[in-house]
Write an enzyme that holds these catalytic residues in place. Structure first.
Site, PDB file in Angstrom:
ATOM      1  N   ARG A  94      75.402  65.706  56.759  1.00  0.00           N
ATOM      2  CA  ARG A  94      75.144  64.842  55.608  1.00  0.00           C
ATOM      3  C   ARG A  94      73.825  65.292  54.980  1.00  0.00           C
ATOM      4  NH1 ARG A  94      79.677  63.307  54.937  1.00  0.00           N
ATOM      5  NH2 ARG A  94      80.481  61.180  55.151  1.00  0.00           N
ATOM      6  N   GLU A  99      74.542  64.013  45.173  1.00  0.00           N
ATOM      7  CA  GLU A  99      75.698  64.845  44.823  1.00  0.00           C
ATOM      8  C   GLU A  99      76.357  64.298  43.561  1.00  0.00           C
ATOM      9  OE1 GLU A  99      78.343  65.254  48.151  1.00  0.00           O
ATOM     10  OE2 GLU A  99      76.817  66.128  49.438  1.00  0.00           O
ATOM     11  N   HIS A 135      80.057  70.452  48.789  1.00  0.00           N
ATOM     12  CA  HIS A 135      80.672  69.548  49.770  1.00  0.00           C
ATOM     13  C   HIS A 135      82.149  69.903  49.986  1.00  0.00           C
ATOM     14  CE1 HIS A 135      79.974  65.331  51.609  1.00  0.00           C
ATOM     15  NE2 HIS A 135      80.905  65.967  52.305  1.00  0.00           N
TER      16      HIS A 135
END
Length: 305
Positions: free
Chosen positions: A213, A242, A261
């Protein structure tokens, strides 16, 4: 979802309609796993028994009301293990073989001979010893790296990591590593664990890979460590914000590899995510034990579950 629709009333909703959809619902499949809509809609969860999130990490739903409730929480543990391990091995190879420079030189049509590194015999510390961390450790070992782990409990003789150190001694764990792989779940204990002190403890030649993360890392400290050559490089698939803002300094650093991601997202991953939920739905309807039940106080599925 067709099989589920045959056995239950299924409501589809976006974030704006979540509260209305939750009223009277017994189960919730949270497909948009990074959504932050659930806490504000929680007041409408008047019958909810089971929440399934389409991700390995459950931090987006770790708010106090859920933790203290009787709602069972399950996740998509197992879907991303091998694909994320392959991504990590790919990034290790990219650093060792200096592939980013080769691509830049190719774009410039420049022929420049260079020497690169071996990964055989290099050392890696995998911070996070769950199923994804284990898959990473196995693949790196198969490629010839010496691997150890860092987790909640110290131990020797682990089948995948060999030695596992405790994360509260992170500086000692990473001191001799050529590659530091972050894949720990995001909890109160792991948030911001990679800070200036952690980077200062690494070798100047070390590379940092984050597939856990973004909030595991103090991003400003990472930028400073890269700029000062405290560490040699970073491969980052996750970020505390993000999408990563277009003006963020990480974009322009030659010693940084960025992906959006996607480390676990291989062809067919969406189908697999739905399959895990559908299997658990059949178990739930039959009164059987569910797969991947999260300990809501720990914030992840305990080992052996």
């Amino acid at each position: 979802m067709a099989a589920v629709e045959q056995e239950a009333e299924v409501r589809y909703t976006d974030a704006a309609g979540l509260a209305d959809a939750l009223r009277g619902a017994d189960a919730l499949f949270m497909y948009q796993f990074l959504s932050t809509a659930l806490p504000s809609a929680w007041h409408a969860a008047d019958r909810l028994q089971w929440l399934h999130i389409a991700a390995a990490g459950v931090d987006p739903v770790m708010f106090p009301e859920l933790r203290s409730s009787d709602v069972v929480l399950t996740n998509a543990r197992g879907v991303f293990d091998d694909s994320i391990a392959e991504y990590v091995l790919g990034q290790v190879l990219a650093f060792a073989k200096d592939m980013p420079t080769s691509l830049r030189l190719q774009d410039a049509r420049t022929w420049r001979h260079r020497e690169t590194e071996r990964i055989g015999g290099a050392s890696a510390v995998v911070v996070g010893t769950g199923p994804i961390g284990r898959a990473i450790a196995r693949l790196l070992r198969a490629a010839g790296l010496r691997v150890s782990g860092a987790g909640r409990r110290a131990r020797d003789g682990d089948p995948d990591f060999g030695t596992v150190h405790t994360t509260d001694r992170l500086a000692e764990c990473v001191a001799d590593a050529d590659y530091v792989i972050a894949v720990a779940p995001l909890t109160d204990q792991t948030k911001n664990m990679f800070d200036a002190d952690a980077f200062a403890a690494m070798k100047p030649s070390a590379r940092f890979v984050n597939v856990g993360r973004g909030e595991l890392v103090v991003t400003d400290d990472l930028v400073a460590a890269l700029r000062s050559q405290t560490i040699a490089g970073a491969a980052l698939d996750v970020f505390d914000t993000e999408p990563l803002p277009a003006d963020h300094p990480l974009w322009t650093m030659e010693n940084v590899l960025i992906s959006p991601h996607m480390s676990g997202d291989v062809v067919g991953w969406r189908r697999e995510l739905v399959g895990v939920f559908a299997d658990n739905f059949r178990r739930w309807r039959a009164g059987q034990e569910l797969r991947n039940v999260v300990d809501k106080q720990l914030g992840y599925v305990p080992s052996g579950s």
